[in-house]
Design an enzyme around this catalytic site. Structure first.
Site, PDB file in Angstrom:
ATOM      1  N   LYS A 280     -10.433  -0.944  10.742  1.00  0.00           N
ATOM      2  CA  LYS A 280     -10.525  -2.138   9.896  1.00  0.00           C
ATOM      3  C   LYS A 280     -10.831  -3.371  10.744  1.00  0.00           C
ATOM      4  O   LYS A 280     -10.885  -4.485  10.257  1.00  0.00           O
ATOM      5  CB  LYS A 280      -9.232  -2.324   9.108  1.00  0.00           C
ATOM      6  CG  LYS A 280      -9.038  -1.252   8.017  1.00  0.00           C
ATOM      7  CD  LYS A 280      -7.950  -1.648   7.074  1.00  0.00           C
ATOM      8  CE  LYS A 280      -7.331  -0.501   6.310  1.00  0.00           C
ATOM      9  NZ  LYS A 280      -8.196   0.110   5.304  1.00  0.00           N
TER      10      LYS A 280
ATOM     11  N   ASP B  20       2.838  -4.750   8.140  1.00  0.00           N
ATOM     12  CA  ASP B  20       1.642  -3.926   7.982  1.00  0.00           C
ATOM     13  C   ASP B  20       0.445  -4.885   8.077  1.00  0.00           C
ATOM     14  O   ASP B  20       0.148  -5.620   7.136  1.00  0.00           O
ATOM     15  CB  ASP B  20       1.703  -3.227   6.616  1.00  0.00           C
ATOM     16  CG  ASP B  20       0.391  -2.538   6.253  1.00  0.00           C
ATOM     17  OD1 ASP B  20      -0.586  -2.668   7.002  1.00  0.00           O
ATOM     18  OD2 ASP B  20       0.353  -1.881   5.191  1.00  0.00           O
TER      19      ASP B  20
ATOM     20  N   CYS C  92      -4.813   2.426  -3.699  1.00  0.00           N
ATOM     21  CA  CYS C  92      -3.575   2.966  -3.111  1.00  0.00           C
ATOM     22  C   CYS C  92      -2.405   2.006  -3.311  1.00  0.00           C
ATOM     23  O   CYS C  92      -1.534   1.878  -2.424  1.00  0.00           O
ATOM     24  CB  CYS C  92      -3.744   3.305  -1.626  1.00  0.00           C
ATOM     25  SG  CYS C  92      -5.043   4.473  -1.301  1.00  0.00           S
TER      26      CYS C  92
ATOM     27  N   GLN D 235      -4.715  -5.249   6.892  1.00  0.00           N
ATOM     28  CA  GLN D 235      -5.741  -6.123   6.297  1.00  0.00           C
ATOM     29  C   GLN D 235      -5.840  -7.473   6.992  1.00  0.00           C
ATOM     30  O   GLN D 235      -6.694  -8.277   6.636  1.00  0.00           O
ATOM     31  CB  GLN D 235      -5.453  -6.340   4.805  1.00  0.00           C
ATOM     32  CG  GLN D 235      -5.592  -5.096   3.962  1.00  0.00           C
ATOM     33  CD  GLN D 235      -7.009  -4.563   3.892  1.00  0.00           C
ATOM     34  OE1 GLN D 235      -7.979  -5.297   4.097  1.00  0.00           O
ATOM     35  NE2 GLN D 235      -7.161  -3.277   3.625  1.00  0.00           N
TER      36      GLN D 235
ATOM     37  N   HIS E  42       0.871  -1.181   0.000  1.00  0.00           N
ATOM     38  CA  HIS E  42       0.000   0.000   0.000  1.00  0.00           C
ATOM     39  C   HIS E  42       0.911   1.236   0.000  1.00  0.00           C
ATOM     40  O   HIS E  42       2.023   1.184   0.537  1.00  0.00           O
ATOM     41  CB  HIS E  42      -0.844  -0.047   1.283  1.00  0.00           C
ATOM     42  CG  HIS E  42      -1.910   0.978   1.378  1.00  0.00           C
ATOM     43  ND1 HIS E  42      -1.669   2.269   1.763  1.00  0.00           N
ATOM     44  CD2 HIS E  42      -3.239   0.895   1.158  1.00  0.00           C
ATOM     45  CE1 HIS E  42      -2.809   2.932   1.778  1.00  0.00           C
ATOM     46  NE2 HIS E  42      -3.777   2.128   1.419  1.00  0.00           N
TER      47      HIS E  42
END
Ligand code: C6P
Length: 405
Positions: free
Chosen positions: A226, A200, A364, A203, A123
């Site tokens: 999220k 990261d 993104c 998600q 991202h």
């Protein structure tokens, strides 16, 4: 144990609403998840009964707020299995967490000629902060390539790792393709050359088990919104010794020990990285979100979403002219697709008229779109409150969209 989907759906009030006169089918969970009742109730309670600043006052509301805020830190610690509560820093979101690390890690550890390895799947939030940091320090950002299915090429990764590598940063799950990356193996390989590793987890936090000690990652970032919590809140996990060696990110209240015009000393972890009044209500409500997920069970969630992905992949693959972009063997419940002769934005708009929310665009991840040879995709990202009936509705919606176009 199977999930009681009807009960779960009742916990998300937004699922009962309609859009353009049609029942809402929300398939944009990768962008942001809907909010469950415990989160809404926590926010409501805070603002109607408990609002006051924390870590400052000696009065009842301030002390009570501080206790609730710190309880949330303990919940996050347990949720990701961090060793210490002070290794959990509250931020504004994943983007903020990664910027913090890129900035402060670079300041403490990066030198001219050093390398930062990032994968094609990243991202922009996990590319641009590193480019900015690299520019300041004369370091270099190096891309780890992927194959046509959207999987990281591990052999290439091994070749790129070396004495110059100071940091590797990658997502656990790709937001655009759903690829689940082999982060445990990648972390071990990075550590062999003495590099640090940032995960990261934007998600993955709501869709896969995260255990920072088992992974042995050095940093991990995620956003509350999220995982059914409020926007404006994020988490940065960092190993104590690294956080201690890094300089503060921002200056202000709460992050100091003593201030004088001659010299200022800084507070201990985690406060050193939490300057200013935080999103108190949001952090407290994040606890409600994590407790909610734990009450359902992350293993059960993973299984349910995996079945939903298998079902959706099978159904969507049968649509003539539709191509799924990102076909990794190990995938989370995200399906990006393109349709012959149709622009993703038109697909998204026409699905929206049928009450179906998907995301369209480059998500993104412009370098990834370029690698996959598409300018953009339409993306359906599923969650445990979605159903096979909703997948069927998506398929019918796409067929209708095709006819229209
Ligand atoms: N992806 C999506 O629709 P923030 O905005 O800070 O909460 O999260 C940024 C971010 C970082 N990494 C990954 C892997 C992400 O997916 C995101 C956010 C959303 O895919 C909005 S672009």
């Amino acid at each position: 144990m199977s999930l009681d989907i009807k009960k779960i759906r009742d916990d998300f009030p937004e699922l009962a609403r309609s859009v353009h006169g049609k029942p809402l089918i929300y398939l944009d969970n990768g962008a942001s998840t809907l909010k469950c009742r415990p989160v809404i109730e926590s926010l409501n309670k805070h603002y109607s009964e408990d609002a006051a600043n924390i870590h400052r006052g000696v009065h009842f509301l301030s002390e009570q707020g501080t206790i609730e805020f710190e309880k949330s830190r303990t919940t996050v610690q347990a949720f990701i299995n961090a060793k210490n509560t002070h290794e959990v820093i509250f931020t504004k979101g994943t983007t903020d967490s990664i910027n913090l690390v890129a900035n402060c890690f670079a300041e403490a550890f990066l030198n001219e000629g050093d390398e930062i390895l990032l994968t094609t799947l990243e991202h922009h939030s996990n590319i641009v902060p590193w480019q900015i940091a690299a520019k300041k320090k004369g370091a270099k950002v190096v891309e780890v390539p992927i194959n046509d299915q959207g999987e990281i090429l591990i052999e290439e990764y091994k070749k790129l790792l070396g004495p110059k590598t100071k940091m590797v940063a990658t997502n656990h799950i790709s937001n655009s393709l759903g690829t689940i990356n082999p982060i445990k193996e990648m972390i071990a390989l990075a550590h062999e050359v003495g590099a640090k590793f940032l995960v990261d987890a934007a998600q993955s936090v709501a869709h896969a088990k995260i255990d920072v000690q088992d992974l042995d990652c050095d940093f991990l970032a995620f956003s509350s919104h999220k995982i059914f919590g409020p926007t404006g809140v994020g988490v940065l996990y960092g190993k104590e010794e690294l956080l201690n060696e890094m300089p503060p990110y921002q200056g202000g209240g709460d992050m100091i020990d003593q201030v004088s015009f001659e010299e200022t000393t800084y507070n201990d972890l985690p406060h050193k990285f939490e300057a200013g009044t935080p999103h108190i209500a949001g952090v407290i409500a994040l606890k409600a979100a994590l407790d909610y997920v734990s009450s359902i069970g992350i293993k059960e969630i993973e299984q349910y979403e995996h079945d939903l992905l298998t079902y959706a992949t099978e159904k969507l693959s049968k649509i003539e002219g539709l191509r799924i972009v990102g076909t990794a063997k190990n995938k989370a419940s995200v399906i990006s697709f393109v349709i012959d002769g149709a622009h993703p934005h038109d697909i998204g708009t026409l699905l929206d008229r049928q009450g179906i929310a998907v995301r369209t665009g480059h998500h993104c991840t412009q370098p990834l779109m370029k690698r996959m040879n598409v300018p953009a995709t339409a993306r359906a990202s599923f969650c445990f409150y979605n159903t096979k009936e909703e997948v069927d509705a998506l398929v019918a919606g796409i067929e209708k969209t095709k006819e229209f176009l």
